[in-house]
Design a protein around this motif. Sequence first.
Motif, PDB file in Angstrom:
ATOM      1  N   HIS A   1       0.822  -1.224   0.000  1.00  0.00           N
ATOM      2  CA  HIS A   1       0.000   0.000   0.000  1.00  0.00           C
ATOM      3  C   HIS A   1       0.852   1.269   0.000  1.00  0.00           C
ATOM      4  O   HIS A   1       1.551   1.553  -0.946  1.00  0.00           O
ATOM      5  CB  HIS A   1      -0.990  -0.031   1.164  1.00  0.00           C
ATOM      6  N   GLY A   2       0.781   2.004   1.108  1.00  0.00           N
ATOM      7  CA  GLY A   2       1.339   3.358   1.131  1.00  0.00           C
ATOM      8  C   GLY A   2       2.843   3.452   0.979  1.00  0.00           C
ATOM      9  O   GLY A   2       3.367   4.386   0.380  1.00  0.00           O
ATOM     10  N   GLY A   3       3.544   2.489   1.564  1.00  0.00           N
ATOM     11  CA  GLY A   3       4.993   2.480   1.404  1.00  0.00           C
ATOM     12  C   GLY A   3       5.743   3.530   2.213  1.00  0.00           C
ATOM     13  O   GLY A   3       6.864   3.877   1.863  1.00  0.00           O
ATOM     14  N   SER A   4       5.140   4.015   3.325  1.00  0.00           N
ATOM     15  CA  SER A   4       5.913   4.975   4.122  1.00  0.00           C
ATOM     16  C   SER A   4       7.088   4.272   4.810  1.00  0.00           C
ATOM     17  O   SER A   4       8.156   4.876   4.983  1.00  0.00           O
ATOM     18  CB  SER A   4       5.035   5.714   5.133  1.00  0.00           C
ATOM     19  N   ASP A   5       6.913   3.007   5.171  1.00  0.00           N
ATOM     20  CA  ASP A   5       8.045   2.239   5.715  1.00  0.00           C
ATOM     21  C   ASP A   5       9.112   2.039   4.636  1.00  0.00           C
ATOM     22  O   ASP A   5      10.311   2.159   4.907  1.00  0.00           O
ATOM     23  CB  ASP A   5       7.573   0.871   6.235  1.00  0.00           C
ATOM     24  N   LEU A   6       8.678   1.726   3.430  1.00  0.00           N
ATOM     25  CA  LEU A   6       9.622   1.611   2.305  1.00  0.00           C
ATOM     26  C   LEU A   6      10.428   2.899   2.179  1.00  0.00           C
ATOM     27  O   LEU A   6      11.654   2.864   2.047  1.00  0.00           O
ATOM     28  CB  LEU A   6       8.844   1.347   1.005  1.00  0.00           C
TER      29      LEU A   6
ATOM     30  N   ALA B   1       7.424  -4.771   4.112  1.00  0.00           N
ATOM     31  CA  ALA B   1       7.028  -3.511   4.748  1.00  0.00           C
ATOM     32  C   ALA B   1       5.579  -3.228   4.363  1.00  0.00           C
ATOM     33  O   ALA B   1       5.301  -2.506   3.416  1.00  0.00           O
ATOM     34  CB  ALA B   1       7.951  -2.387   4.292  1.00  0.00           C
ATOM     35  N   GLY B   2       4.666  -3.879   5.095  1.00  0.00           N
ATOM     36  CA  GLY B   2       3.251  -3.713   4.749  1.00  0.00           C
ATOM     37  C   GLY B   2       2.875  -4.543   3.535  1.00  0.00           C
ATOM     38  O   GLY B   2       2.125  -4.088   2.673  1.00  0.00           O
TER      39      GLY B   2
ATOM     40  N   ILE C   1       7.777  -6.264   9.420  1.00  0.00           N
ATOM     41  CA  ILE C   1       7.515  -5.316  10.515  1.00  0.00           C
ATOM     42  C   ILE C   1       6.037  -5.361  10.850  1.00  0.00           C
ATOM     43  O   ILE C   1       5.193  -5.377   9.953  1.00  0.00           O
ATOM     44  CB  ILE C   1       7.988  -3.890  10.162  1.00  0.00           C
ATOM     45  N   HIS C   2       5.751  -5.431  12.151  1.00  0.00           N
ATOM     46  CA  HIS C   2       4.361  -5.530  12.609  1.00  0.00           C
ATOM     47  C   HIS C   2       4.099  -4.423  13.626  1.00  0.00           C
ATOM     48  O   HIS C   2       4.917  -4.215  14.531  1.00  0.00           O
ATOM     49  CB  HIS C   2       4.126  -6.909  13.237  1.00  0.00           C
ATOM     50  N   PRO C   3       2.947  -3.739  13.527  1.00  0.00           N
ATOM     51  CA  PRO C   3       2.720  -2.570  14.389  1.00  0.00           C
ATOM     52  C   PRO C   3       2.130  -2.897  15.760  1.00  0.00           C
ATOM     53  O   PRO C   3       1.164  -2.267  16.185  1.00  0.00           O
ATOM     54  CB  PRO C   3       1.755  -1.732  13.547  1.00  0.00           C
TER      55      PRO C   3
ATOM     56  N   LEU D   1       3.370   4.298  13.684  1.00  0.00           N
ATOM     57  CA  LEU D   1       4.028   4.380  12.372  1.00  0.00           C
ATOM     58  C   LEU D   1       5.251   5.299  12.422  1.00  0.00           C
ATOM     59  O   LEU D   1       6.290   5.003  11.826  1.00  0.00           O
ATOM     60  CB  LEU D   1       3.032   4.857  11.310  1.00  0.00           C
TER      61      LEU D   1
ATOM     62  N   GLU E   1       7.898   3.359  13.854  1.00  0.00           N
ATOM     63  CA  GLU E   1       8.382   2.363  12.878  1.00  0.00           C
ATOM     64  C   GLU E   1       9.482   2.945  12.005  1.00  0.00           C
ATOM     65  O   GLU E   1      10.479   2.291  11.714  1.00  0.00           O
ATOM     66  CB  GLU E   1       7.236   1.908  11.965  1.00  0.00           C
TER      67      GLU E   1
HETATM   68  C1  GRF Z   1       2.985  -0.621   8.910  1.00  0.00           C
HETATM   69  O1  GRF Z   1       2.194  -0.258   9.995  1.00  0.00           O
HETATM   70  C2  GRF Z   1       3.615  -1.976   9.149  1.00  0.00           C
HETATM   71  O2  GRF Z   1       3.864  -2.240  10.484  1.00  0.00           O
HETATM   72  C3  GRF Z   1       2.595  -2.918   8.614  1.00  0.00           C
HETATM   73  O3  GRF Z   1       2.058  -2.256   7.493  1.00  0.00           O
HETATM   74  C4  GRF Z   1       2.173  -0.852   7.651  1.00  0.00           C
HETATM   75  C5  GRF Z   1       2.820  -0.307   6.421  1.00  0.00           C
HETATM   76  O4  GRF Z   1       2.663   1.071   6.300  1.00  0.00           O
HETATM   77  N1  GRF Z   1       3.170  -4.214   8.351  1.00  0.00           N
HETATM   78  P1  GRF Z   1       3.186   1.793   4.986  1.00  0.00           P
HETATM   79  O5  GRF Z   1       2.454   1.191   3.803  1.00  0.00           O
HETATM   80  O6  GRF Z   1       4.659   1.520   4.880  1.00  0.00           O
HETATM   81  O7  GRF Z   1       2.903   3.256   5.158  1.00  0.00           O
END
Ligand code: GRF
Length: 197
Positions: A9-14, A86-87, A107-109, A175, A178
């Motif tokens: 999805h959003g990829g903010s972790d990416l 990452a999501g 990664i798990h929130p 987040l 994270e």
């Molecule tokens: C994060 O909360 C992560 O822990 C979970 O999915 C989410 C991904 O967020 N596994 P984003 O797409 O990287 O914004």
Amino acid sequence: MNIAVFASHGGSDLQAIIDGCKNEQINATVTVVISNNGNSMALQRAKNENIPSFHMSAKKYGSEEVLATEILNVLNQYNVDMIFLAGYMRLLHISILEKYNNRIFNIHPALLPKFGGKGMFGMNVHTAVIKAKEKETGVTIHRVNAEYDSGEIVAQTKVAVMENDTPEVLAERVLYREHEFLIEVISNIANGKIQLG
Ligand code: GRF
């Protein structure tokens, strides 16, 4: 260390991982991004950064087996040492788990083993944490196996739950943490403090 990031999805972790590599907080490179969702912001973020990116899904390739073969080809082509989910909203095929044994992380929130497993993703996690009246939640990074959220935990950090938190407010706080924590933990994977198999 060459990293493949999988995201749905959003990829903010990416983005946090890419930025951490770019500004040398992490001694590694994101060499490829894979998403099961052709419209994901994650794919767009990869394109913005000129990182090779691929939309790969069982629907597109006709079966989980063909998808796994295609994913393995891409991972091979980009000399991937480590996979970071990452999501990413899918389980990985056994052939990928075997080939990259101990080299795949998620990664798990929340603080696993609490609030994990099938159905525990996105806002569901934070809603459950608030409903259970937890005083603290957090972030878990764990190795990936054939079940959701059950592989070896390699790192955890805590995040406070405030009295008036809504799931949305709590999600934002987690987040944010994270994004910092990913840098710390992936740099420890890159420098060998957390070992790849
Ligand atoms: C994060 O909360 C992560 O822990 C979970 O999915 C989410 C991904 O967020 N596994 P984003 O797409 O990287 O914004």
